[in-house]
Scaffold this active site. Structure first.
Site, short mmCIF file in Angstrom:
data_model
loop_
_atom_site.label_atom_id
_atom_site.label_comp_id
_atom_site.label_asym_id
_atom_site.label_seq_id
_atom_site.Cartn_x
_atom_site.Cartn_y
_atom_site.Cartn_z
N PHE A 95 23.49 53.63 32.63
CA PHE A 95 24.33 54.09 33.73
C PHE A 95 24.91 55.46 33.36
O PHE A 95 25.44 55.65 32.26
CB PHE A 95 25.46 53.08 33.95
CG PHE A 95 26.38 53.41 35.08
CD1 PHE A 95 26.03 53.15 36.39
CD2 PHE A 95 27.64 53.94 34.83
CE1 PHE A 95 26.90 53.43 37.43
CE2 PHE A 95 28.52 54.23 35.85
CZ PHE A 95 28.14 53.97 37.16
N ASN A 189 34.60 48.88 32.40
CA ASN A 189 34.06 49.33 33.67
C ASN A 189 32.83 48.46 33.95
O ASN A 189 31.70 48.90 33.76
CB ASN A 189 33.70 50.80 33.62
CG ASN A 189 33.12 51.31 34.94
OD1 ASN A 189 33.24 50.66 35.97
ND2 ASN A 189 32.46 52.45 34.90
N PRO A 190 33.05 47.21 34.36
CA PRO A 190 31.92 46.29 34.51
C PRO A 190 31.14 46.58 35.78
O PRO A 190 31.63 47.27 36.69
CB PRO A 190 32.61 44.94 34.60
CG PRO A 190 33.91 45.25 35.30
CD PRO A 190 34.32 46.60 34.75
#
Length: 290
Positions: A95, A189-190
């Site tokens: 990500f 920050n899942p």
């Protein structure tokens, strides 16, 4: 569009910006300059000075512009993402950190002001942006990080080992049981996107790994709920938890944390765009589910 050998740098960047604009790239001029600098390696300040002279376009520039026009993320092309004071290595399988997350890091740093030798863990570290920033900006901190994805973990190794972060590959739902009750701060920050939601930006929808986006369940709340539960397990009494989430999820997350009875001082925080980006809380001295 092909940029032929001998074309001026200024003309090439101008044409590249037009191509990227037509392709819907949000920041076409900046991206055109960054792609040129990726090949020239002179820095943006020097590049912009070169645009005023008779410098020539670098070889291979047209190919990079074509990739970006196809909405391949800029960071995948250059291999670099900038986050706070860090230059992170990134690419397919991880990500790409967002500027909005920098405000989450700031919450942690502000909370730790004056705390000697704090112990911090980042659950679902991805590229290592949060954990790396804390290690870099909080002298004396003992920073741990957890990442489930094999691919993201490989990128995090490259980014975090030089900063002394203790990285493990594991599941944020049950990681680090040997450290239960010992952390001053848990940050996460899942993944939190609902199952049926499709991101609008092609860079996200086509290139960010799905396991970093979708939070589990129809509402996307399985992993955020699990992150909060792990934080309650890992923190010392009075420890601090902060979690990033989507703007529309702020009230739900605050309510979820309130219902557990584990948390006090539950607070919603706004990012630089005025969106409800994160929720923080302090672990109660005696948690009901312990």
């Amino acid at each position: 569009m092909t940029f032929y050998q001998g074309q001026s740098l200024a003309d090439a960047v101008r044409e590249a910006a037009a191509i990227l604009s037509d392709a819907g790239v949000p920041t076409p001029r900046v991206d055109a300059e960054l792609l040129a600098d990726h090949l020239l390696g002179v820095g943006l300040g020097r590049l912009r000075a070169m645009l005023l002279g008779d410098a020539l376009a670098p070889e291979g520039y047209g190919e990079l512009v074509a990739e970006r026009a196809g909405r391949v993320p800029l960071q995948h092309i250059t291999g670099v993402a900038y986050f706070r004071h860090l230059e992170l290595r990134v690419g397919p399988g991880v990500f790409i950190p967002r500027p909005e997350t920098e405000s989450v890091v700031q919450l942690v740093i502000d909370h730790l002001a004056g705390v000697p030798h704090p112990k911090v863990v980042d659950l679902g570290t991805g590229s290592g942006a949060i954990a790396g920033s804390i290690a870099h900006e909080v002298p004396g901190a003992e920073v741990h990080a957890v990442e489930f994805s094999v691919f993201a973990h490989a990128w995090a190794v490259r980014n975090l080992e030089p900063l002394g972060v203790r990285l493990i590959q594991g599941d944020l739902r049950d990681a680090l049981p040997e450290h239960d009750g010992t952390f001053d701060v848990v940050v996460s920050n899942p993944p939190y996107i609902p199952a049926e939601a499709i991101p609008n930006e092609p860079e996200v929808a086509l290139h960010d790994p799905p396991e970093a986006l979708y939070g589990g369940g129809a509402d996307g709340m399985e992993l955020p709920t699990a992150a909060a539960a792990s934080a309650a397990r890992l923190l010392k009494p009075g420890g601090y938890f902060v979690m990033e989430h989507a703007e529309v999820q702020a009230a739900w997350i605050a309510g979820m944390m309130q219902r557990t009875g584990n948390w006090t001082q539950i607070t919603t925080h706004f990012d630089l765009n005025g969106k409800e980006r994160a929720t923080s809380a302090v672990l109660a001295n005696t948690a009901p589910d312990e």
